[in-house]
Design an enzyme around this catalytic site. Sequence first.
Site, PDB file in Angstrom:
ATOM      1  CG  ASP A  35      70.003  59.249 -15.079  1.00 41.78           C
ATOM      2  OD1 ASP A  35      69.022  58.492 -14.857  1.00 41.78           O
ATOM      3  OD2 ASP A  35      70.000  60.453 -14.746  1.00 41.78           O
ATOM      4  CE1 TYR A  36      70.449  55.283  -7.888  1.00 43.38           C
ATOM      5  CE2 TYR A  36      68.889  53.657  -8.714  1.00 43.38           C
ATOM      6  CZ  TYR A  36      69.683  54.149  -7.690  1.00 43.38           C
ATOM      7  OH  TYR A  36      69.706  53.497  -6.477  1.00 43.38           O
TER       8      TYR A  36
END
Length: 253
Positions: A158-159
């Site tokens: 996600d990051y």
Amino acid sequence: MEIKDQVVLVTGAGRGLGAEIAKAFGREGARVIVNYHQSEKKAKEVAQNIGDRAIAIQADITDKEQVQAMFDEAEKHFGQAVTTVINNALIHFKFDAVNRKHAKVIDWEDYETQLKGSVKAALHTTQAACEGMARLNFGRIINIGTNLVQNPVVPYHDYNTGKAALIGFTRSMARELGTDGITVNMVSGGLLQKTDASASTPDEVFDLIRDNTPLNRVTTPEELADATLFFASPWSRAVTGQNLVVDGGLVMD
């Protein structure tokens, strides 16, 4: 425009890297807005550390109205529009390789959180800033990224995806805003030793980075903060749409 003449907003500046960036600009004589969401006490301490050239302002950067209100308050306080924006804030994330969400279990909502924290937040601050910057025919927008985009040694799905999208945002905005005297660039660090976000990282990981980095040490928040000064300085006046990786040479892009 010299750094000492700039009005600089640093998002997520109450702690960690953001605090060091705010203090770096304060050291160079800039007027600094120390943005925070929840870390009020720490943000005010950062502002006090800088002195009377700094003010701490609360705003959720994923909320467009709150961002605009912050810009209005800053311009009223300093008597000048914001000239420089550092999009640094990190939303609901810690660098914990052991307990990260793996590919089979990560949810789309996790991606949404990081996309909001990276791209949506940068969109809000850019839109709030660009009118005042255009009036001055000067603006500096500096987005904080990560070398994990180039080398995802830890697949923080996600990051990493949020920051990859931020590179696209950076280059697209650079292309459109350049005629108004606004440059848009990115500074991408590696794992920093240490911030609140990297506190969960085992020492063995830092040792591994150190052993594989040409400078044989782990980059500090202070060193990354200094690199952001370049993109705000007159020395970078012909540079836009670029991503500078600051990690001691671990990733050579």
